[in-house]
Design a protein around this motif. Structure first.
Motif, PDB file in Angstrom:
ATOM      1  N   LEU A  95       0.841  -1.190   0.000  1.00  0.00           N
ATOM      2  CA  LEU A  95       0.000   0.000   0.000  1.00  0.00           C
ATOM      3  C   LEU A  95       0.880   1.246   0.000  1.00  0.00           C
ATOM      4  N   VAL A  96       0.337   2.355  -0.489  1.00  0.00           N
ATOM      5  CA  VAL A  96       1.076   3.608  -0.472  1.00  0.00           C
ATOM      6  C   VAL A  96       1.074   4.149   0.959  1.00  0.00           C
ATOM      7  N   GLY A 203      11.413  -0.372   2.700  1.00  0.00           N
ATOM      8  CA  GLY A 203      10.646   0.853   2.575  1.00  0.00           C
ATOM      9  C   GLY A 203       9.540   0.900   3.608  1.00  0.00           C
ATOM     10  N   SER A 204       8.789   1.994   3.596  1.00  0.00           N
ATOM     11  CA  SER A 204       7.726   2.156   4.590  1.00  0.00           C
ATOM     12  C   SER A 204       6.347   1.791   4.060  1.00  0.00           C
ATOM     13  N   ASP A 205       6.269   1.203   2.869  1.00  0.00           N
ATOM     14  CA  ASP A 205       4.970   0.831   2.313  1.00  0.00           C
ATOM     15  C   ASP A 205       4.378  -0.340   3.099  1.00  0.00           C
ATOM     16  N   PRO A 206       3.155  -0.199   3.600  1.00  0.00           N
ATOM     17  CA  PRO A 206       2.524  -1.275   4.369  1.00  0.00           C
ATOM     18  C   PRO A 206       2.205  -2.485   3.494  1.00  0.00           C
ATOM     19  N   HIS A 207       2.201  -3.663   4.108  1.00  0.00           N
ATOM     20  CA  HIS A 207       1.808  -4.892   3.432  1.00  0.00           C
ATOM     21  C   HIS A 207       0.334  -4.800   3.050  1.00  0.00           C
ATOM     22  N   LYS A 214       4.579  -7.671   8.510  1.00  0.00           N
ATOM     23  CA  LYS A 214       4.935  -8.199   7.197  1.00  0.00           C
ATOM     24  C   LYS A 214       5.522  -7.113   6.305  1.00  0.00           C
ATOM     25  N   VAL A 215       6.470  -7.503   5.472  1.00  0.00           N
ATOM     26  CA  VAL A 215       7.136  -6.597   4.541  1.00  0.00           C
ATOM     27  C   VAL A 215       6.704  -6.965   3.129  1.00  0.00           C
ATOM     28  N   PRO A 216       6.164  -6.032   2.328  1.00  0.00           N
ATOM     29  CA  PRO A 216       5.681  -6.394   0.986  1.00  0.00           C
ATOM     30  C   PRO A 216       6.791  -6.747   0.010  1.00  0.00           C
ATOM     31  N   LEU A 266      12.005   4.695   0.651  1.00  0.00           N
ATOM     32  CA  LEU A 266      13.204   4.084   1.225  1.00  0.00           C
ATOM     33  C   LEU A 266      13.485   4.604   2.634  1.00  0.00           C
ATOM     34  N   ASN A 267      13.639   3.696   3.597  1.00  0.00           N
ATOM     35  CA  ASN A 267      14.021   4.110   4.947  1.00  0.00           C
ATOM     36  C   ASN A 267      15.160   3.292   5.542  1.00  0.00           C
TER      37      ASN A 267
END
Length: 424
Positions: A95-96, A203-207, A214-216, A266-267
């Motif tokens: 997700l964004v 990155g910080s985008d949610p699964h 969880k990491v997408p 990116l984080n």
């Protein structure tokens, strides 16, 4: 149906089939006897258009999915040296992220344990450092480069048997102007140890599930690629902050490899003493190490991580389906690029590849920028024609005129680009 999709109709190109083909495209086909068996005429292969209002993006993007958002750019809209922000393709995996504050955003680089590796690894960096975007801008020299990034699955819709995944036609590619700092400079500032072999990003985008544990996606590249001068950590695209769908406020851009290694939002960057094993590193973006039979089950032991992208070209003018008057000179234009950063020459054909004309090819603005090509064409008679483009890299490797070796994920299709025109 995709433009290079295979036909399984015996006798299609017998005499009766030729008449049926001309009837289907609504015109005489001057070079019909050169038409390769197993191809669908471009005029019979228009993609289905779906609209989705994506803030900051053109409504002309073709949406392939909405969760996650995936959208490609019709080739005729890529008719420029620099891809505009609103026309840059989108390939999200999660997700964004929301509530982004660029002023407080940080990037941490080091070698401590990753979410995918709970046990601490041997240290592959001399220290761990956290930067704000302002610190990145001030501590390191800033660079601006035109760099192509392309989804590894661009062209997937043309494989037969079909491959699972987003059914990209040819618009999962773009060449914006990016501004940022060299990944190389930042890694050297942190300090690499001798056992460093790979980097991975987070990155910080949610699964998609909403599960915060969880990491997408978390992919990476070998250290030798990360240390190339063209790999950037960027905050601007075409002189403006990154569009949210393209990674605002910070992302990687690592040209020449699949765009999935150019992590968005990116984080964190981790330096590994082994090949990175984050999500979509182990099972995705891999291709058979040796050729396989179509539709076969390929064991994991014969699947290798995709690195360099293949030579490719895209006709951006005219748009497929255009009509021109008999006797007119018709200009063909487009872009060519390769995973090794250089294109040697481009050829175009109006007779289904029986003969080729060498196109004019501009030098790249910088390495890994795409190169514009053009040629003026004259047609011997009225009728239906296909314009084909074929690029060759500096090693002499050419785009194939047919779909390259089948693979279960539908990656790396670099078949000759074809469009249809009518001379009336």
């Amino acid at each position: 149906m995709s433009q290079n999709a295979s036909l399984d109709r015996r006798g299609f190109f017998k005499k009766s089939g030729i008449l049926a083909l001309m009837s289907a495209v609504g015109s005489e086909i001057p070079f019909v006897r050169n038409f390769p068996g197993g191809l669908v005429p471009v005029a019979m292969a228009a993609p289905t258009m779906v609209e989705l209002n994506i803030p900051g993006k053109s409504l002309e993007l073709v949406v392939l999915g909405d969760k996650p958002v995936v959208a490609e750019t019709p080739p005729h809209l890529l008719d420029s040296e620099v891809t505009p922000n609103d026309l840059m393709f989108i390939r999200n995996n999660g997700l964004v992220p929301t509530n982004i504050n660029a002023a407080t955003w940080t990037l941490t680089i080091g070698s401590e344990a990753t979410p995918n590796s709970p046990a601490r690894e041997s240290e592959s960096t001399k220290r761990t450092v956290t930067f704000t975007i302002a610190e990145l801008k001030s501590k390191f020299k800033n660079y601006t480069s035109n760099l192509v990034i392309e989804c590894g699955g661009n062209g997937r819709s043309e494989f037969n048997p079909p491959a699972k995944g987003n059914q990209w036609t040819l618009g999962g590619v773009g060449c914006p102007s990016w501004t940022g700092v060299r990944l190389k400079d930042v890694l050297e500032y942190v300090g690499l140890k001798n056992d460093a072999v790979y980097i991975g990003y987070y990155g910080s985008d949610p699964h998609l599930s909403g599960d915060a544990t969880k990491v997408p996606i978390s992919r990476g590249v070998p250290i030798k690629k990360a240390l190339q001068e063209d790999a950037l950590i960027v905050w601007e695209m075409n002189g403006a902050p990154l569009p949210i769908q393209n990674g605002y406020p910070l992302r990687l851009v690592i040209p020449g490899y699949p765009a999935s290694v150019s992590g968005k939002w990116l984080n964190r960057i981790v330096v590994r003493n082994k090949v990175h094993d984050g999500p979509k590193m182990v099972d995705d973006y891999r291709n058979p190490c040796t050729p396989v039979e179509p539709a076969s089950d390929v064991p994991n032991s014969n699947m290798c991580v995709i690195e360099e992208m293949p030579i490719k070209s895209l006709i951006t003018y005219p748009a497929s389906g255009a009509k021109f008057n008999f006797g007119d000179k018709v200009e063909i234009r487009g872009n060519a690029w390769s995973g090794i950063g250089d294109v040697k020459e481009v050829f175009v054909s109006i007779d289904f590849g029986a003969t080729w004309i060498k196109a004019n090819l501009k030098k790249p603005v910088n390495k890994f920028a795409w190169q514009r090509f053009s040629a003026n064409l004259k047609f011997p008679s009225k009728g239906y024609y296909e314009l084909w483009a074929r690029a060759v890299d500096k090693k002499g490797v050419s785009q194939p005129m047919v779909i390259p070796g089948w693979n279960p994920k539908g990656y790396l299709n670099n078949a000759t680009h074809r469009i249809a025109v009518k001379i009336v």
